[in-house]
Design a protein around this motif. Sequence first.
Motif, PDB file in Angstrom:
ATOM      1  N   VAL A   1      11.669   3.404  13.114  1.00 60.44           N
ATOM      2  CA  VAL A   1      10.493   4.207  13.416  1.00 60.44           C
ATOM      3  C   VAL A   1       9.826   3.606  14.655  1.00 60.44           C
ATOM      4  CG1 VAL A   1       8.921   2.859  11.974  1.00 60.44           C
ATOM      5  CG2 VAL A   1       8.406   5.249  12.441  1.00 60.44           C
ATOM      6  N   THR A   2       9.207   4.453  15.447  1.00 56.67           N
ATOM      7  CA  THR A   2       8.482   3.987  16.623  1.00 56.67           C
ATOM      8  C   THR A   2       6.998   3.883  16.292  1.00 56.67           C
ATOM      9  OG1 THR A   2      10.080   5.006  18.128  1.00 56.67           O
ATOM     10  CG2 THR A   2       7.919   4.458  19.026  1.00 56.67           C
ATOM     11  N   ILE A   3       6.453   2.681  16.433  1.00 56.30           N
ATOM     12  CA  ILE A   3       5.043   2.420  16.148  1.00 56.30           C
ATOM     13  C   ILE A   3       4.276   2.419  17.461  1.00 56.30           C
ATOM     14  CG2 ILE A   3       3.402   0.740  15.231  1.00 56.30           C
ATOM     15  CD1 ILE A   3       5.465  -0.092  13.227  1.00 56.30           C
ATOM     16  N   VAL A   4       3.185   3.162  17.501  1.00 64.03           N
ATOM     17  CA  VAL A   4       2.388   3.320  18.716  1.00 64.03           C
ATOM     18  C   VAL A   4       1.157   2.422  18.623  1.00 64.03           C
ATOM     19  CG1 VAL A   4       1.166   4.940  20.202  1.00 64.03           C
ATOM     20  CG2 VAL A   4       3.215   5.688  18.959  1.00 64.03           C
ATOM     21  N   ASN A   5       1.002   1.566  19.625  1.00 61.91           N
ATOM     22  CA  ASN A   5      -0.165   0.677  19.737  1.00 61.91           C
ATOM     23  C   ASN A   5      -0.355  -0.212  18.508  1.00 61.91           C
ATOM     24  OD1 ASN A   5      -0.898   1.609  22.316  1.00 61.91           O
ATOM     25  ND2 ASN A   5      -2.020   3.340  21.436  1.00 61.91           N
ATOM     26  N   GLY A   6       0.734  -0.494  17.824  1.00 62.80           N
ATOM     27  CA  GLY A   6       0.679  -1.431  16.711  1.00 62.80           C
ATOM     28  C   GLY A   6      -0.027  -0.920  15.481  1.00 62.80           C
ATOM     29  N   GLU A   7      -0.326   0.382  15.403  1.00 60.44           N
ATOM     30  CA  GLU A   7      -1.081   0.939  14.281  1.00 60.44           C
ATOM     31  C   GLU A   7      -0.252   1.987  13.542  1.00 60.44           C
ATOM     32  OE1 GLU A   7      -5.673   0.500  15.786  1.00 60.44           O
ATOM     33  OE2 GLU A   7      -4.612   2.342  16.301  1.00 60.44           O
ATOM     34  N   VAL A   8      -0.396   2.000  12.211  1.00 59.49           N
ATOM     35  CA  VAL A   8       0.299   2.954  11.352  1.00 59.49           C
ATOM     36  C   VAL A   8      -0.734   3.684  10.502  1.00 59.49           C
ATOM     37  CG1 VAL A   8       1.931   3.241   9.441  1.00 59.49           C
ATOM     38  CG2 VAL A   8       2.425   1.594  11.269  1.00 59.49           C
ATOM     39  N   ARG A   9      -0.641   4.985  10.471  1.00 60.04           N
ATOM     40  CA  ARG A   9      -1.545   5.802   9.649  1.00 60.04           C
ATOM     41  C   ARG A   9      -0.717   6.875   8.957  1.00 60.04           C
ATOM     42  NH1 ARG A   9      -7.118   7.599   9.961  1.00 60.04           N
ATOM     43  NH2 ARG A   9      -7.413   6.297  11.798  1.00 60.04           N
ATOM     44  N   CYS A  10      -0.877   6.987   7.657  1.00 57.87           N
ATOM     45  CA  CYS A  10      -0.110   7.994   6.929  1.00 57.87           C
ATOM     46  C   CYS A  10      -0.720   9.375   7.143  1.00 57.87           C
ATOM     47  CB  CYS A  10      -0.062   7.673   5.428  1.00 57.87           C
ATOM     48  SG  CYS A  10      -1.638   7.837   4.566  1.00 57.87           S
ATOM     49  N   THR A  11       0.109  10.412   6.994  1.00 55.95           N
ATOM     50  CA  THR A  11      -0.398  11.780   7.005  1.00 55.95           C
ATOM     51  C   THR A  11      -0.522  12.320   5.581  1.00 55.95           C
ATOM     52  OG1 THR A  11       1.865  12.577   7.306  1.00 55.95           O
ATOM     53  CG2 THR A  11       0.534  12.314   9.272  1.00 55.95           C
ATOM     54  N   GLU A  12       0.274  11.786   4.671  1.00 50.39           N
ATOM     55  CA  GLU A  12       0.196  12.128   3.249  1.00 50.39           C
ATOM     56  C   GLU A  12       0.181  10.827   2.459  1.00 50.39           C
ATOM     57  OE1 GLU A  12      -0.143  14.878   1.630  1.00 50.39           O
ATOM     58  OE2 GLU A  12       0.054  16.329   3.276  1.00 50.39           O
ATOM     59  N   TYR A  13      -0.855  10.630   1.660  1.00 50.84           N
ATOM     60  CA  TYR A  13      -0.902   9.426   0.838  1.00 50.84           C
ATOM     61  C   TYR A  13       0.344   9.361  -0.044  1.00 50.84           C
ATOM     62  CZ  TYR A  13      -5.695   7.918   1.829  1.00 50.84           C
ATOM     63  OH  TYR A  13      -6.827   7.437   2.443  1.00 50.84           O
ATOM     64  N   PRO A  14       0.974   8.204  -0.130  1.00 56.94           N
ATOM     65  CA  PRO A  14       2.137   8.097  -1.017  1.00 56.94           C
ATOM     66  C   PRO A  14       1.739   8.256  -2.472  1.00 56.94           C
ATOM     67  CG  PRO A  14       1.520   5.934  -0.175  1.00 56.94           C
ATOM     68  CD  PRO A  14       0.671   6.932   0.553  1.00 56.94           C
ATOM     69  N   ILE A  15       2.711   8.618  -3.289  1.00 54.06           N
ATOM     70  CA  ILE A  15       2.509   8.644  -4.738  1.00 54.06           C
ATOM     71  C   ILE A  15       2.805   7.228  -5.235  1.00 54.06           C
ATOM     72  CG2 ILE A  15       3.305   9.629  -6.921  1.00 54.06           C
ATOM     73  CD1 ILE A  15       4.091  12.141  -5.305  1.00 54.06           C
ATOM     74  N   VAL A  16       1.770   6.520  -5.608  1.00 52.00           N
ATOM     75  CA  VAL A  16       1.885   5.094  -5.915  1.00 52.00           C
ATOM     76  C   VAL A  16       1.883   4.905  -7.429  1.00 52.00           C
ATOM     77  CG1 VAL A  16       0.933   2.797  -5.516  1.00 52.00           C
ATOM     78  CG2 VAL A  16       0.650   4.579  -3.782  1.00 52.00           C
ATOM     79  N   VAL A  17       2.936   4.280  -7.932  1.00 46.99           N
ATOM     80  CA  VAL A  17       3.031   3.915  -9.343  1.00 46.99           C
ATOM     81  C   VAL A  17       2.928   2.391  -9.416  1.00 46.99           C
ATOM     82  CG1 VAL A  17       4.457   3.940 -11.423  1.00 46.99           C
ATOM     83  CG2 VAL A  17       4.468   5.917  -9.872  1.00 46.99           C
ATOM     84  N   ILE A  18       1.832   1.904  -9.991  1.00 46.41           N
ATOM     85  CA  ILE A  18       1.598   0.465 -10.120  1.00 46.41           C
ATOM     86  C   ILE A  18       1.816   0.077 -11.570  1.00 46.41           C
ATOM     87  CG2 ILE A  18      -0.082  -1.395  -9.848  1.00 46.41           C
ATOM     88  CD1 ILE A  18      -1.537   0.374  -7.812  1.00 46.41           C
ATOM     89  N   THR A  19       2.710  -0.852 -11.827  1.00 46.58           N
ATOM     90  CA  THR A  19       2.945  -1.305 -13.196  1.00 46.58           C
ATOM     91  C   THR A  19       2.323  -2.675 -13.399  1.00 46.58           C
ATOM     92  OG1 THR A  19       5.049  -2.463 -12.795  1.00 46.58           O
ATOM     93  CG2 THR A  19       5.141  -0.079 -13.150  1.00 46.58           C
ATOM     94  N   ALA A  20       1.887  -2.912 -14.620  1.00 41.62           N
ATOM     95  CA  ALA A  20       1.255  -4.189 -14.961  1.00 41.62           C
ATOM     96  C   ALA A  20       1.319  -4.387 -16.461  1.00 41.62           C
ATOM     97  CB  ALA A  20      -0.201  -4.227 -14.480  1.00 41.62           C
ATOM     98  N   GLY A  21       1.298  -5.655 -16.870  1.00 42.04           N
ATOM     99  CA  GLY A  21       1.194  -5.972 -18.286  1.00 42.04           C
ATOM    100  C   GLY A  21      -0.212  -5.706 -18.789  1.00 42.04           C
ATOM    101  N   GLU A  22      -0.407  -5.929 -20.059  1.00 39.94           N
ATOM    102  CA  GLU A  22      -1.698  -5.606 -20.664  1.00 39.94           C
ATOM    103  C   GLU A  22      -2.634  -6.798 -20.739  1.00 39.94           C
ATOM    104  OE1 GLU A  22      -0.931  -2.228 -23.843  1.00 39.94           O
ATOM    105  OE2 GLU A  22       0.330  -3.982 -24.275  1.00 39.94           O
ATOM    106  N   GLU A  23      -2.164  -7.975 -20.349  1.00 43.60           N
ATOM    107  CA  GLU A  23      -2.966  -9.168 -20.539  1.00 43.60           C
ATOM    108  C   GLU A  23      -4.013  -9.370 -19.452  1.00 43.60           C
ATOM    109  OE1 GLU A  23       0.340  -9.181 -20.339  1.00 43.60           O
ATOM    110  OE2 GLU A  23       0.845  -9.262 -22.478  1.00 43.60           O
ATOM    111  N   ARG A  24      -3.669  -9.048 -18.208  1.00 37.93           N
ATOM    112  CA  ARG A  24      -4.564  -9.381 -17.098  1.00 37.93           C
ATOM    113  C   ARG A  24      -5.555  -8.259 -16.822  1.00 37.93           C
ATOM    114  NH1 ARG A  24      -2.888 -10.934 -10.874  1.00 37.93           N
ATOM    115  NH2 ARG A  24      -4.871 -10.314  -9.937  1.00 37.93           N
ATOM    116  N   PRO A  25      -6.845  -8.569 -16.760  1.00 42.45           N
ATOM    117  CA  PRO A  25      -7.830  -7.548 -16.398  1.00 42.45           C
ATOM    118  C   PRO A  25      -7.880  -7.362 -14.881  1.00 42.45           C
ATOM    119  CG  PRO A  25      -8.944  -9.628 -16.858  1.00 42.45           C
ATOM    120  CD  PRO A  25      -7.478  -9.858 -17.139  1.00 42.45           C
TER     121      PRO A  25
END
Length: 388
Positions: free
Chosen positions: A266-290
């Motif tokens: 991919v070609t990055i312009v001026n060192g900055e990246v900006r999304c046009t559509e937010y990704p669908i983010v799935v974050i997994t975690a255990g139940e112990e840590r708040p």
Amino acid sequence: MAASEIPPSGTPSSPGAEAEAPRWWIFHGTGRPRPHLDLSAVLPPPPPWRRHRGDPPADSLEAPPYEDDEAGWTLGAEPELSARWSPLTAERRERLSKINAALYLRRPLLVTGPPGVGKSALADQIARELNLGRVLRWTVDSRSTLRTGLYDYDPLAQIHDLNLDNLRHGPAGDDHASDAEETARLRSSARRIGRYLRLGPLGTAFLPHRLPRVLLVDGLDKGDYDLVGDLLDLLEHGRYTVPELYRLRSAASRITVPTDDPDRTVTIVNGEVRCTEYPIVVITAGEERPFPPEFLRRCIPLRLTRPSAEELTGIVAAHFSGVPSGPAGAVIADFVRRSAEGSPLAIDQLLNAVHMATVIEPGPDDPEPEFLRELSGMLWHRLTETPG
């Protein structure tokens, strides 16, 4: 639960179960790709506070296709079979409604639950059904930082190559070189940084793709406490800067770098990246840590519980292209019984036992019940036990 309660052929849910789903759902959890679905046409615009200003660039990126071989590892050889044994219960309806709410609001899903209940598999289910291409996977550990997820940079290799280049052509700033030659050499050197910098799964997810990418952040609870706050800033604003490229913007405003997708740049312009559509983010975690409240209020929380007997039968069917005949029903029933008694067992432990039970023929002096008990004793150690 007796083994006879789970027939060898399984008990698929009603064919009309999908029709009972609310009309506003986009994701149905069927495990079946929808090749004619155009997500950009059916997904409403995001709320104003999650919307980027301006039109997406003309060269918006397309994700590599989701490979069925990849699905085989995570979802089984025939993932669509799993949904046939998953009736639309109140619990499953709530789960799917939360996933669809995350799609509508462009918010991350924070998926918690016991080990081995299929938290990370959710990312594959979404990508496969909605035709969103290859899943980007970032596995978090105690050494992970936001930068390691965004990109990797190897300055030592760059210095080594620069020294070799100076030996061949002389050091930069040679008195005999004209200003034009010096400028061209500086520009060429700046562009070559792309050989030593590579975007990670997190950095690739926020590139300007035409459709949202599916990003799995696996095991966020294993990361440093400060990582949550750093990640939250990225998830809120949908952009980041690569300092190594930003500093070179006057010499080379457009620099091509590899991405986490194989053989993609991919070609990055001026060192900055900006999304046009937010990704669908799935974050997994255990139940112990708040997690801090400011992080929790920006996520859609989803807690997965242990699958029912019907759902387990569907998972087995997906991985074995149908429920195996013979002792598979007894293995599933025993697994459900032990789970109900509080033994923290994982789905892959069930699959291991079913495989062993289907490929090994018990001998005449080793009746089936004793053989299955031996299998469970060998493979179904509790996840809280000390190995050995």
